[in-house]
Design an enzyme around this catalytic site. Structure first.
Site, PDB file in Angstrom:
ATOM      1  N   SER A 154      51.948  28.425  35.745  1.00  0.00           N
ATOM      2  CA  SER A 154      51.390  29.447  36.661  1.00  0.00           C
ATOM      3  C   SER A 154      51.440  28.934  38.019  1.00  0.00           C
ATOM      4  CB  SER A 154      49.927  29.457  36.506  1.00  0.00           C
ATOM      5  OG  SER A 154      49.257  29.584  35.016  1.00  0.00           O
ATOM      6  N   GLN A 204      44.034  39.224  33.513  1.00  0.00           N
ATOM      7  CA  GLN A 204      44.468  40.306  34.367  1.00  0.00           C
ATOM      8  C   GLN A 204      45.146  41.413  33.604  1.00  0.00           C
ATOM      9  OE1 GLN A 204      46.738  38.212  37.358  1.00  0.00           O
ATOM     10  NE2 GLN A 204      44.977  36.970  37.864  1.00  0.00           N
ATOM     11  N   GLU A 240      40.674  25.657  29.143  1.00  0.00           N
ATOM     12  CA  GLU A 240      41.138  24.480  28.427  1.00  0.00           C
ATOM     13  C   GLU A 240      41.219  23.281  29.413  1.00  0.00           C
ATOM     14  OE1 GLU A 240      44.320  26.044  31.107  1.00  0.00           O
ATOM     15  OE2 GLU A 240      42.735  27.049  29.825  1.00  0.00           O
ATOM     16  N   HIS A 281      40.350  28.679  33.720  1.00  0.00           N
ATOM     17  CA  HIS A 281      41.158  28.142  32.463  1.00  0.00           C
ATOM     18  C   HIS A 281      39.987  27.166  31.790  1.00  0.00           C
ATOM     19  CE1 HIS A 281      45.312  28.694  33.720  1.00  0.00           C
ATOM     20  NE2 HIS A 281      44.666  28.973  34.907  1.00  0.00           N
ATOM     21  N   GLY A 312      46.169  33.872  42.050  1.00  0.00           N
ATOM     22  CA  GLY A 312      46.198  34.583  43.373  1.00  0.00           C
ATOM     23  C   GLY A 312      45.929  36.006  43.294  1.00  0.00           C
ATOM     24  N   PHE A 313      45.429  36.469  41.950  1.00  0.00           N
ATOM     25  CA  PHE A 313      45.497  37.940  41.819  1.00  0.00           C
ATOM     26  C   PHE A 313      44.197  38.158  41.174  1.00  0.00           C
ATOM     27  CE2 PHE A 313      49.807  37.505  42.688  1.00  0.00           C
ATOM     28  CZ  PHE A 313      50.131  38.863  43.325  1.00  0.00           C
ATOM     29  N   CYS A 322      43.579  33.969  32.456  1.00  0.00           N
ATOM     30  CA  CYS A 322      44.131  33.804  33.628  1.00  0.00           C
ATOM     31  C   CYS A 322      45.138  35.148  33.830  1.00  0.00           C
ATOM     32  CB  CYS A 322      45.061  32.622  33.769  1.00  0.00           C
ATOM     33  SG  CYS A 322      45.816  32.298  35.379  1.00  0.00           S
ATOM     34  N   LEU A 323      46.292  34.896  33.752  1.00  0.00           N
ATOM     35  CA  LEU A 323      47.283  36.157  33.965  1.00  0.00           C
ATOM     36  C   LEU A 323      47.071  37.188  32.665  1.00  0.00           C
ATOM     37  CD1 LEU A 323      49.745  37.530  35.450  1.00  0.00           C
ATOM     38  CD2 LEU A 323      51.042  36.620  33.840  1.00  0.00           C
TER      39      LEU A 323
END
Length: 389
Positions: free
Chosen positions: A50, A283, A365, A363, A323-324, A279-280
């Site tokens: 990431s 999104q 994990e 996260h 960051g998004f 995370c991503l």
């Protein structure tokens, strides 16, 4: 012997220090400069995909006390473009250590700088937002002013993270299977630090947008055989593997350009198979259901971020690296917000009301950080079990 080094941001802010990584003169590294507030876990941070195309500032002043080892990597290489710290200890000490932080960085050809005022740098990033920056090792034939000018030009050439599809750059090239469970301290010299899951109960297909290895370990520890697939794998190819559940991993960059993944997730949502994103992946799930995402000023990077579970009202301390974010007001009616940041009220979790699909921005994990949100893995496994029954 450490060479002098400079850090220059795109706005011209300049810091002078010493190079503690790759030492070649005229060497440089550019990327988006971000700050992380975790006190430990620098090896996991450096190897987290990431952080691709980012130069990481660690706000805790003493970094490197415990050295590095062969077991704490979150991938097979360092993905961070560079490292910025205040102080590098002369000695490291830990029973698992196999190398110093400096030697580890040199081994991987990573440029890093120490002995700078990281508090000043962090204040700048908080006030202006994340900026592109350059760590540069000047050569003896150029003046300091020339070196600073060159470094600033290099920083400006990086541009913005917005619009960058980095998932395609860090994903695996071919699918593979994972069986390794979580780390434990071996009881004797012959013991292995990671359990192998030899009798899995469920089959989970995990999209690799930049997946951390501890995510795979958490799934394996819960009885999953995991097939990891490249980011551009089609929904048809996923379904051909006959998964019991689908996992959407973390990863770097802007989610919006990942149209291939968004389209596949939309198709997979029609199958009613349980889907869990981090995370991503969180999104991308939001984009797949019609929401919008936006770039944050300086993002969330740390291991001490308070998040509230809106159902239980429990406050959880979480690990964050993004960051998004999802724009809450763009969420459709069939999506509810399940978790919220207590720092800025941003969306930290979503869930679809008409099918088994949910995600978390942080996260669960950890690695590094607390595991207050690890119960989301159990929620996913329970959904897989219920669907399979």
């Amino acid at each position: 012997m450490f060479n002098p080094a400079i850090l220059v941001l795109a706005d011209g802010s300049t810091f002078y220090g010493k190079s503690i990584g790759y030492q070649a003169v005229s060497a440089y590294s550019i990327g988006e400069v971000v700050f992380n507030t975790a006190m430990t876990g620098y090896q996991e941070i450096l190897t987290d995909p990431s952080y691709a195309k980012q130069i990481v500032t660690l706000t805790y002043p003493h970094i490197g006390n415990t050295g590095t080892n062969d077991e704490d990597n979150e991938s097979n290489q360092i993905y961070a473009s560079g490292l910025i710290i205040r102080d590098l200890p002369l000695l490291h000490s830990n029973f698992r250590a196999t190398s110093s932080l400096s030697d580890y960085l040199i081994q991987h050809n990573i440029i890093a700088i120490a002995d700078i005022d990281t508090r000043r740098l962090t204040r700048i990033l908080r006030e202006t937002g994340s900026q592109a920056g350059c760590i540069y090792i000047p050569n003896e034939n150029e003046s300091l002013a020339q070196a600073v000018e060159k470094a600033q030009d290099l920083a400006k050439s990086f541009g913005s993270m917005a619009g960058k599809d980095l998932a395609k750059e860090v994903t695996c090239q071919h699918r593979y299977e994972w069986q390794e469970g979580i780390w434990h301290l071996p009881t004797n010299n012959a013991g292995k630090p990671f359990n192998l899951q030899t009798t899995p109960t469920f089959h989970v297909v995990a999209y690799d947008f930049g997946i951390k290895q501890n995510i795979l370990r958490m799934l394996a520890e819960r009885g999953c055989k995991i097939t990891v697939v490249p980011a551009q794998t089609s929904a048809e190819d996923i379904l051909a593997l006959n998964p019991d559940g689908i996992f959407l991993s973390n990863g770097p960059g802007d989610p919006e350009p990942c149209t291939y993944a968004i389209q596949s997730i939309r198709q997979l949502l029609n199958t009613q198979k349980p889907i869990f994103g981090i995370c991503l992946g969180h999104q991308l799930l939001g984009l797949a259901v019609g929401a919008k995402t936006r770039k944050m000023a300086f993002g969330h990077h740390g291991a001490n971020h308070p998040v509230q579970d809106l159902k239980t009202e429990h406050v959880l301390i979480t690990s964050q690296n993004h960051g998004f974010e999802i724009d809450e007001y763009s969420l459709p009616e069939n999506v509810i917000v399940t978790h919220r940041s207590l720092f800025d009220n941003s969306v930290q979790g979503i869930e679809l009301t008409n099918q088994v699909a949910f995600s978390f921005q942080g996260h669960p994990e950890a690695n590094p950080g607390p595991q207050d949100v690890a119960y989301l893995f159990d929620k996913f496994i329970n959904a897989v079990q219920a669907t399979k029954a």
